[in-house]
Design an enzyme around this catalytic site. Structure first.
Site, mmCIF file in Angstrom:
data_model
loop_
_atom_site.group_PDB
_atom_site.id
_atom_site.type_symbol
_atom_site.label_atom_id
_atom_site.label_comp_id
_atom_site.label_asym_id
_atom_site.label_seq_id
_atom_site.Cartn_x
_atom_site.Cartn_y
_atom_site.Cartn_z
ATOM 1 N N THR A 53 18.837 57.184 33.317
ATOM 2 C CA THR A 53 19.573 58.038 34.243
ATOM 3 C C THR A 53 19.355 59.494 33.858
ATOM 4 O O THR A 53 19.365 59.845 32.675
ATOM 5 C CB THR A 53 21.082 57.693 34.243
ATOM 6 O OG1 THR A 53 21.768 58.548 35.164
ATOM 7 C CG2 THR A 53 21.706 57.860 32.875
ATOM 8 N N HIS B 61 27.125 47.374 21.066
ATOM 9 C CA HIS B 61 27.022 47.136 19.634
ATOM 10 C C HIS B 61 27.042 45.646 19.299
ATOM 11 O O HIS B 61 26.695 45.244 18.172
ATOM 12 C CB HIS B 61 28.173 47.841 18.901
ATOM 13 C CG HIS B 61 27.791 48.385 17.562
ATOM 14 N ND1 HIS B 61 26.837 47.802 16.769
ATOM 15 C CD2 HIS B 61 28.239 49.454 16.870
ATOM 16 C CE1 HIS B 61 26.705 48.477 15.648
ATOM 17 N NE2 HIS B 61 27.544 49.499 15.674
#
Length: 401
Positions: free
Chosen positions: A320, A372
């Site tokens: 993006t 994560h």
């Protein structure tokens, strides 16, 4: 004979949408293939087409939520069409209310005296806890008011307060959220709540990329018919970084991690209906010209609502670019079920230390947001360092080193 116009089936993941607007008015003649209206779904805006000739009769108002297979209009064929169009609607003026019967005139005679009125309306007996009601208005200060007079005074003062509040209120406008905007909000909130998201940052010196564009940009455009932009370099850099750090492209599927064999890269495109992420298939097989051409095509069709649903599904990684709007640094949100997204930012000339001296270089901050649960910090940093290295040394990309 009437032909029903139904909300079309657009894909397994789409159960309904919002009728955006009608492109034909009631009674308009239509032919097979004519676009009748627009349906806004959670991913794309699609048109409804006529399947037979006749006169168009809408049955659903714009802004209505409709389900797949629901009848939203009909097409009248033959003489029935004329009758359907000329069918009288609701009367333009409401019917006159029935005349009220006149009330009988009061009987003549002398009215009651003041004493008689006081006998009929006895005053309340004051108690130790009751006090006469007094007006707060300065004009009526000190005068004992009867209950009905107090109510009239309170109503007048209340109306004044309402008028004062209305005069000081700020004007506002309300607009229903589109289906795409609602879905974007739902997905972003879900990504924020259901992933162990973390963002790591770095910066890249784009001197070499800018020099290549300045030196070969004109020749590139003449040969390929498309400008040599920055996105082609970033797509290639991400593909090469994914090859070296495959965890950045992995996705969670139950208790498994799925690693893609091909690199389908999502490229975020801003439209007036929200952010859309078309997917560049097999990006590892495409050259700079193919990448730039595909991205330009995505952007044009996204803004005109012509993208197809399969072009928005899948992808192992997203890029993006907030820099086109002037963003200097931000933390992008994941695009589930993907595990990582790269944020590009504005290019700024900044002083940096180069070989023991200060130089002005075109620098860009890079932000990698990752899940994560899938990607450890070491892998995330390694991925971002690889992207930085490829951008600062684009010869590695061009020479396939």
């Amino acid at each position: 004979m009437a032909i029903e116009v139904k909300m079309p089936f657009l894909g397994e993941s789409i159960q309904g949408g919002v009728l955006g607007k009608w492109l034909k008015a009631k009674g308009d003649p239509v032919e097979p293939g004519d676009a009748l209206g627009e349906i806004e779904t959670e991913k794309i805006t699609s048109e409804i087409y006529a399947e037979a000739p006749g006169s168009f009769i809408p049955l659903v108002e714009p802004g209505t939520q409709v389900e797949v297979g629901q009848v939203v209009a009909r097409i009248e064929e033959g003489p029935e069409a004329a009758r359907a169009v000329s069918q009288p609607g609701a009367p333009s003026h409401p019917p006159h209310p029935p005349a009220l019967e006149p009330r009988p005139a009061p009987a003549e005679g002398p009215g009651p005296t003041e004493a008689e009125r006081e006998e009929k309306e006895p005053r309340p007996i004051p108690s130790e806890t009751s006090r006469p009601i007094r007006s707060a208005n300065s004009a009526n200060r000190g005068r004992v008011l009867r209950e009905e007079e107090w109510e009239r005074l309170g109503a007048a003062e209340g109306e004044t307060a309402v008028r004062q509040e209305a005069a000081t209120a700020r004007p506002e406008r309300r607009k229903p959220m589109s289906a795409i905007r609602l879905k974007i909000a739902e997905r972003l909130l879900s990504a924020h709540q259901n992933t162990a998201h973390l963002t790591t940052f770095n910066e890249a010196d784009l001197t070499a990329v800018k020099e290549l564009r300045e030196r070969y940009g004109e020749r590139f455009e003449k040969r390929h018919g498309v400008r040599l932009g920055f996105m082609g370099f970033f797509v290639r850099a991400v593909v090469e970084a994914l090859r070296k750090v495959p965890q950045a492209g992995a996705q969670i599927d139950g208790s498994d991690l799925v690693y893609p064999d091909r690199y389908d890269i999502g490229v975020a495109v801003s439209t007036d209906r929200g952010l859309i992420v078309p997917v560049l298939r097999d990006a590892e097989k495409k050259g700079f010209a193919e990448v730039e051409r595909a991205i330009r095509d995505f952007a044009e069709r996204a803004r005109s609502g012509k993208l197809m649903l399969p072009e928005l599904e899948g992808g192992c990684f997203t890029i993006t670019n907030g820099g086109v709007f002037g963003s200097l640094l931000s933390t992008p949100i994941l695009n589930p079920p993907q595990s990582a997204i790269l944020g590009m930012h504005a290019i700024q000339d900044r002083p940096v230390a180069m070989r023991g001296r200060i130089e002005i270089r075109p620098m860009m901050y890079l932000a990698l947001t990752y899940d994560h649960r899938v990607i450890d910090g070491r892998e995330a940093v390694s991925f971002l360092v690889q992207v930085k290295a490829f951008l600062e040394n684009p010869g590695i990309l061009l020479l396939d080193l």
